[in-house]
Write a protein that holds these residues in place. Sequence first.
Motif, mmCIF file in Angstrom:
data_model
loop_
_atom_site.group_PDB
_atom_site.id
_atom_site.type_symbol
_atom_site.label_atom_id
_atom_site.label_comp_id
_atom_site.label_asym_id
_atom_site.label_seq_id
_atom_site.Cartn_x
_atom_site.Cartn_y
_atom_site.Cartn_z
ATOM 1 N N SER A 14 0.827 -1.202 0.000
ATOM 2 C CA SER A 14 0.000 0.000 0.000
ATOM 3 C C SER A 14 0.863 1.255 0.000
ATOM 4 O O SER A 14 0.579 2.217 -0.724
ATOM 5 C CB SER A 14 -0.913 -0.002 1.227
ATOM 6 O OG SER A 14 -1.605 1.208 1.341
ATOM 7 N N TYR A 15 1.942 1.255 0.800
ATOM 8 C CA TYR A 15 2.820 2.422 0.874
ATOM 9 C C TYR A 15 3.381 2.764 -0.507
ATOM 10 O O TYR A 15 3.315 3.897 -0.961
ATOM 11 C CB TYR A 15 3.967 2.166 1.856
ATOM 12 C CG TYR A 15 4.964 3.295 1.917
ATOM 13 C CD1 TYR A 15 4.783 4.357 2.796
ATOM 14 C CD2 TYR A 15 6.070 3.320 1.063
ATOM 15 C CE1 TYR A 15 5.683 5.403 2.827
ATOM 16 C CE2 TYR A 15 6.971 4.373 1.091
ATOM 17 C CZ TYR A 15 6.773 5.406 1.981
ATOM 18 O OH TYR A 15 7.659 6.452 2.008
ATOM 19 N N TYR A 16 3.914 1.764 -1.195
ATOM 20 C CA TYR A 16 4.531 2.035 -2.488
ATOM 21 C C TYR A 16 3.493 2.311 -3.576
ATOM 22 O O TYR A 16 3.724 3.125 -4.472
ATOM 23 C CB TYR A 16 5.477 0.900 -2.881
ATOM 24 C CG TYR A 16 6.799 1.049 -2.170
ATOM 25 C CD1 TYR A 16 7.717 2.007 -2.578
ATOM 26 C CD2 TYR A 16 7.100 0.278 -1.061
ATOM 27 C CE1 TYR A 16 8.918 2.187 -1.918
ATOM 28 C CE2 TYR A 16 8.308 0.442 -0.389
ATOM 29 C CZ TYR A 16 9.211 1.400 -0.822
ATOM 30 O OH TYR A 16 10.391 1.584 -0.159
ATOM 31 N N ASP A 51 14.709 7.750 2.702
ATOM 32 C CA ASP A 51 14.761 6.430 3.328
ATOM 33 C C ASP A 51 13.450 6.194 4.073
ATOM 34 O O ASP A 51 13.255 6.736 5.160
ATOM 35 C CB ASP A 51 15.945 6.344 4.291
ATOM 36 C CG ASP A 51 16.053 4.977 4.951
ATOM 37 O OD1 ASP A 51 15.223 4.092 4.657
ATOM 38 O OD2 ASP A 51 16.971 4.793 5.773
ATOM 39 N N PRO A 52 12.537 5.394 3.520
ATOM 40 C CA PRO A 52 11.234 5.191 4.167
ATOM 41 C C PRO A 52 11.333 4.614 5.575
ATOM 42 O O PRO A 52 10.447 4.825 6.396
ATOM 43 C CB PRO A 52 10.511 4.215 3.233
ATOM 44 C CG PRO A 52 11.242 4.269 1.952
ATOM 45 C CD PRO A 52 12.649 4.640 2.275
ATOM 46 N N LEU A 53 12.409 3.891 5.865
ATOM 47 C CA LEU A 53 12.535 3.303 7.195
ATOM 48 C C LEU A 53 12.771 4.357 8.276
ATOM 49 O O LEU A 53 12.553 4.102 9.454
ATOM 50 C CB LEU A 53 13.651 2.259 7.214
ATOM 51 C CG LEU A 53 13.367 1.012 6.374
ATOM 52 C CD1 LEU A 53 14.559 0.069 6.383
ATOM 53 C CD2 LEU A 53 12.119 0.293 6.860
ATOM 54 N N GLN A 54 13.199 5.571 7.879
ATOM 55 C CA GLN A 54 13.346 6.664 8.839
ATOM 56 C C GLN A 54 12.029 7.389 9.073
ATOM 57 O O GLN A 54 11.885 8.117 10.044
ATOM 58 C CB GLN A 54 14.401 7.662 8.360
ATOM 59 C CG GLN A 54 15.807 7.105 8.319
ATOM 60 C CD GLN A 54 16.814 8.168 7.913
ATOM 61 O OE1 GLN A 54 16.650 9.341 8.198
ATOM 62 N NE2 GLN A 54 17.862 7.743 7.214
ATOM 63 N N PHE A 55 11.073 7.210 8.156
ATOM 64 C CA PHE A 55 9.769 7.864 8.276
ATOM 65 C C PHE A 55 8.961 7.172 9.370
ATOM 66 O O PHE A 55 8.787 5.950 9.332
ATOM 67 C CB PHE A 55 9.036 7.785 6.933
ATOM 68 C CG PHE A 55 7.705 8.463 6.909
ATOM 69 C CD1 PHE A 55 7.572 9.793 7.250
ATOM 70 C CD2 PHE A 55 6.567 7.759 6.519
ATOM 71 C CE1 PHE A 55 6.341 10.418 7.220
ATOM 72 C CE2 PHE A 55 5.333 8.373 6.480
ATOM 73 C CZ PHE A 55 5.213 9.704 6.829
ATOM 74 N N PRO A 56 8.486 7.905 10.384
ATOM 75 C CA PRO A 56 7.841 7.244 11.536
ATOM 76 C C PRO A 56 6.525 6.536 11.220
ATOM 77 O O PRO A 56 6.070 5.718 12.017
ATOM 78 C CB PRO A 56 7.623 8.392 12.522
ATOM 79 C CG PRO A 56 7.670 9.636 11.706
ATOM 80 C CD PRO A 56 8.565 9.358 10.551
ATOM 81 N N PHE A 57 5.914 6.807 10.058
ATOM 82 C CA PHE A 57 4.632 6.187 9.730
ATOM 83 C C PHE A 57 4.756 5.250 8.531
ATOM 84 O O PHE A 57 3.858 5.149 7.702
ATOM 85 C CB PHE A 57 3.572 7.255 9.478
ATOM 86 C CG PHE A 57 3.350 8.151 10.662
ATOM 87 C CD1 PHE A 57 2.613 7.706 11.747
ATOM 88 C CD2 PHE A 57 3.907 9.420 10.713
ATOM 89 C CE1 PHE A 57 2.420 8.514 12.852
ATOM 90 C CE2 PHE A 57 3.722 10.237 11.810
ATOM 91 C CZ PHE A 57 2.984 9.784 12.886
#
Length: 195
Positions: A14-16, A51-57
């Motif tokens: 869903s994110y991508y 970097d999506p892994l740094q994004f808190p959501f």
Amino acid sequence: DKYRLAYLNQCFLSYYFQSGMNRDKVLFQGHTGRFSSVDFRPILMSLFDYDPLQFPFNWENFERNGAPVCTWSISGDSLFINSITLMQGLNFDQDNNYKYEVGLDEIFKTERVVDNRVFAFWMSGEHIVEYGEETTNSIGMNEFRLERHQRILLDSGRIVQSVWTPSSFDADTQQAHSIDCDPQNVFRCDHWGVR
């Protein structure tokens, strides 16, 4: 564990999917535009070095996750972020997906939130804002009818150059013309992108 893995996979997809479906809005002098993007990465992610892994959501946050879609505004020579919405779902019809509002203070330090907006201190480089109107085509899909571009050059959130071009302008194919500036063969290239 199987359910959690299945849900994690759903959130990841869903994110991508949503990252490529939405465009950030830009408000400027009573007009609504949108950031033009060619790589389908949410513009807010530049704050996190993409970097999506740094994004808190991101997809690992089971309580609230989704691709960030933002509303920005241009005021004077500055760019601001006004709101952040998380988009989730795999439907092409945006009305059947899920939207979650995120407070600016959930991502930015409280002292950065002034008048319900945050100065885009991290934004640099060239960006294109498309202005036009949203329409619905014959099969009921939303379309954007482009009228003109605003090409802005940002330096730490400040607009240092702004050029307006019609919708037909293509910087990649626009022919560049050079003219003599002085007898010593100094040239000026008459092309906005490299002037």
